[in-house]
Design a protein around this motif. Structure first.
Motif, PDB file in Angstrom:
ATOM      1  N   LEU A 261       1.044   2.634  -5.459  1.00  0.00           N
ATOM      2  CA  LEU A 261       1.388   1.275  -5.024  1.00  0.00           C
ATOM      3  C   LEU A 261       2.650   1.177  -4.163  1.00  0.00           C
ATOM      4  N   THR A 262       3.425   2.237  -4.065  1.00  0.00           N
ATOM      5  CA  THR A 262       4.690   2.151  -3.315  1.00  0.00           C
ATOM      6  C   THR A 262       4.484   1.693  -1.876  1.00  0.00           C
ATOM      7  N   VAL A 263       3.604   2.372  -1.154  1.00  0.00           N
ATOM      8  CA  VAL A 263       3.383   2.038   0.258  1.00  0.00           C
ATOM      9  C   VAL A 263       2.823   0.627   0.395  1.00  0.00           C
ATOM     10  N   LEU A 264       1.858   0.283  -0.459  1.00  0.00           N
ATOM     11  CA  LEU A 264       1.249  -1.045  -0.383  1.00  0.00           C
ATOM     12  C   LEU A 264       2.259  -2.136  -0.719  1.00  0.00           C
ATOM     13  N   HIS A 265       3.088  -1.924  -1.734  1.00  0.00           N
ATOM     14  CA  HIS A 265       4.111  -2.915  -2.102  1.00  0.00           C
ATOM     15  C   HIS A 265       5.091  -3.130  -0.948  1.00  0.00           C
ATOM     16  N   LEU A 266       5.591  -2.040  -0.399  1.00  0.00           N
ATOM     17  CA  LEU A 266       6.557  -2.176   0.699  1.00  0.00           C
ATOM     18  C   LEU A 266       5.918  -2.813   1.934  1.00  0.00           C
ATOM     19  N   HIS A 267       4.666  -2.478   2.209  1.00  0.00           N
ATOM     20  CA  HIS A 267       3.995  -2.985   3.406  1.00  0.00           C
ATOM     21  C   HIS A 267       3.672  -4.475   3.284  1.00  0.00           C
ATOM     22  N   ARG A 268       3.161  -4.877   2.117  1.00  0.00           N
ATOM     23  CA  ARG A 268       2.715  -6.263   1.956  1.00  0.00           C
ATOM     24  C   ARG A 268       3.804  -7.192   1.446  1.00  0.00           C
ATOM     25  N   THR A 269       4.593  -6.729   0.473  1.00  0.00           N
ATOM     26  CA  THR A 269       5.572  -7.599  -0.172  1.00  0.00           C
ATOM     27  C   THR A 269       6.908  -7.608   0.561  1.00  0.00           C
ATOM     28  N   ALA A 270       7.334  -6.446   1.044  1.00  0.00           N
ATOM     29  CA  ALA A 270       8.647  -6.350   1.699  1.00  0.00           C
ATOM     30  C   ALA A 270       8.539  -6.286   3.219  1.00  0.00           C
ATOM     31  N   SER A 271       7.319  -6.413   3.762  1.00  0.00           N
ATOM     32  CA  SER A 271       7.090  -6.426   5.213  1.00  0.00           C
ATOM     33  C   SER A 271       7.638  -5.190   5.917  1.00  0.00           C
ATOM     34  N   VAL A 272       7.443  -4.051   5.294  1.00  0.00           N
ATOM     35  CA  VAL A 272       7.861  -2.773   5.880  1.00  0.00           C
ATOM     36  C   VAL A 272       6.651  -2.156   6.577  1.00  0.00           C
ATOM     37  N   GLY A 273       6.848  -1.555   7.742  1.00  0.00           N
ATOM     38  CA  GLY A 273       5.757  -0.916   8.454  1.00  0.00           C
ATOM     39  C   GLY A 273       5.130   0.212   7.647  1.00  0.00           C
ATOM     40  N   ALA A 274       3.840   0.482   7.895  1.00  0.00           N
ATOM     41  CA  ALA A 274       3.123   1.492   7.116  1.00  0.00           C
ATOM     42  C   ALA A 274       3.781   2.865   7.233  1.00  0.00           C
ATOM     43  N   GLY A 275       4.225   3.232   8.432  1.00  0.00           N
ATOM     44  CA  GLY A 275       4.867   4.531   8.618  1.00  0.00           C
ATOM     45  C   GLY A 275       6.179   4.633   7.869  1.00  0.00           C
ATOM     46  N   THR A 276       6.997   3.598   7.948  1.00  0.00           N
ATOM     47  CA  THR A 276       8.274   3.592   7.232  1.00  0.00           C
ATOM     48  C   THR A 276       8.053   3.587   5.723  1.00  0.00           C
TER      49      THR A 276
END
Length: 424
Positions: A261-276
């Motif tokens: 869930l780390t990548v998905l949480h950062l991408h969707r909840t924290a608006s972080v790019g998928a690569g970052t």
């Protein structure tokens, strides 16, 4: 030392290319090979979390279906770890682990030809069958070469192979997916696993002077199968086993949650790019590598014992998960820092935990004890990823998933701490 034992030591030293006076130096080679094989065998499955955005887009998957990919790879070890543990008590780790790691590689290469999601699930199930031998086999191999004063550190280094492989996969596989497609990621993982299988088979050696079994084989042979099974399952009622099971299942659940869930949480909840976001997962898993080594080395020197170190990990994990359930968990900087924290403790616990399992095992039953403890962990590994994914799909938020992990960790911490106090 008997003439036969002395000859065995000399022959072992010659086979390993070391001086006959210091054959035990080869333990570092065994440790390195076991660590690499662990990393290579878990390479692809450890990188599924980083591939989440790519797999969801290519195969039109929900978060729950993504979690099922991890569960498929971990389903066979529910029974496979027990079988592997029994095989390891009877046969050399060299062939048991080598064949298992080879099975992982061949299954992944075949899975690259999968026509769709269902076939991919089947391929990953076969991967799990092969991987069943790698975890307990590598642990037993390392434990037999290191005494108690260094065993925790050695186990920590060896167990660091899993987050190390996952970190490398998280850095490499998204790039492979973008350039060559998701099928190429399985092929890459297959070649890496085959390399690990070949290295372990070619380089593994037994210790120069293995300890004599506590009970002679001719006394064990007459025992009927039912009696042997009862003796093994009796371990489940031991207080040390209860602590092992509770702490292991709660912490491995957190490990699954962070991985998937780390990548998905950062991408969707924290608006972080998928690569970052994938790079944050790499950093989290790298912290797990450091955690497994540092925490295991600490457990070698801790006066409170290895179980106390595991309890510290549970407290630290609970604190990190709590932050993710608050509004602070939506901040890119805070969330990224928490995931690195969870990587250190949420992956690092495994080193001292495995060392504790090997030392609590009855004489001559180390392989079975490892298989039993790890098979119980598999229940959580199989069920937690799809449950967390389903919670995220139904609620549209990751907060309920982190809250569930908080609850599981808090309950396990309370029960395990109480059991440890009673033991003392």
């Amino acid at each position: 030392m008997t003439q036969g034992t002395a000859g065995h030591v000399v022959r072992s030293a010659r086979r390993t290319g070391l001086r006959s006076g210091d054959p035990w130096r080869y333990r570092w080679v065994v440790l390195g090979v076991a660590t690499f094989t662990q990393a290579a065998s878990g390479f692809f499955v450890g990188g599924i979390g980083a591939l989440g955005v790519h797999l969801q887009s290519a195969l039109d998957l929900t978060t729950a279906q993504l979690g099922l990919l991890v569960s498929a790879a971990q389903l066979a070890p529910l029974a496979g770890l027990l079988v592997a543990g029994e095989l390891l008590d009877r046969y050399s780790e060299r062939w048991v682990v080598g064949i298992g790691a080879g099975t992982v590689g061949l299954a992944l290469c075949t899975g690259s030809l999968a026509p769709g999601y269902a076939a991919l699930l089947t391929a990953l199930f076969v991967v799990g069958m092969g991987y069943s031998t790698v975890q307990p086999g590598g642990s037993k191999s390392v434990a037999s070469w290191f005494d108690a004063s260094q065993r925790g550190f050695a186990m920590g280094v060896r167990q660091a192979g899993l987050p190390l492989g996952a970190a490398l996969a998280s850095a490499v596989l998204p790039f492979v997916a973008v350039e060559f497609g998701w099928r190429a990621t399985l092929l890459t993982g297959g070649f890496v696993a085959l390399l690990g299988a070949g290295l372990f088979t070619g380089c593994h050696r037994r210790p120069p002077a293995p300890p004599a079994p506590a009970v002679p084989k001719d006394e064990e042979a007459p025992l009927p199968l039912a009696a042997q099974l009862r003796a093994r399952l009796r371990m489940l009622r031991e207080p040390s086993t209860v602590k092992i099971m509770l702490s292991g299942t709660s912490l491995v659940s957190v490990q699954c949650g962070v991985g998937i869930l780390t990548v998905l949480h950062l991408h969707r909840t924290a608006s972080v790019g998928a690569g970052t976001a994938a790079l944050v997962l790499v950093a989290s898993q790298a912290a797990g590598v450091a955690g497994r080594i540092c925490l295991a080395a600490w457990s070698d020197r801790s006066r409170s014992g290895r179980c106390a170190v595991v309890l510290v990990c549970m407290v630290a994990v609970l604190a990190g998960l709590t932050v993710l359930t608050t509004p602070a968990g939506r901040s890119p900087a805070v969330a990224s820092g928490v995931f690195v924290w969870l990587g250190f403790f949420g992956f690092g616990w495994y080193g001292p935990w495995v060392a504790y399992v090997t030392e609590a095992a009855p004489p001559g039953r180390t392989g079975f004890a490892l298989g039993l403890a790890m098979s119980v962990n598999q229940i959580a590994i199989v069920t937690v990823p799809p449950v967390l994914g389903l919670l995220a799909d139904l609620t549209g938020s990751f907060t309920p998933a982190w809250a569930l992990l908080c609850l599981l960790t808090a309950v396990a911490l309370a029960v395990t701490a109480r059991a440890e106090l009673r033991t003392r």
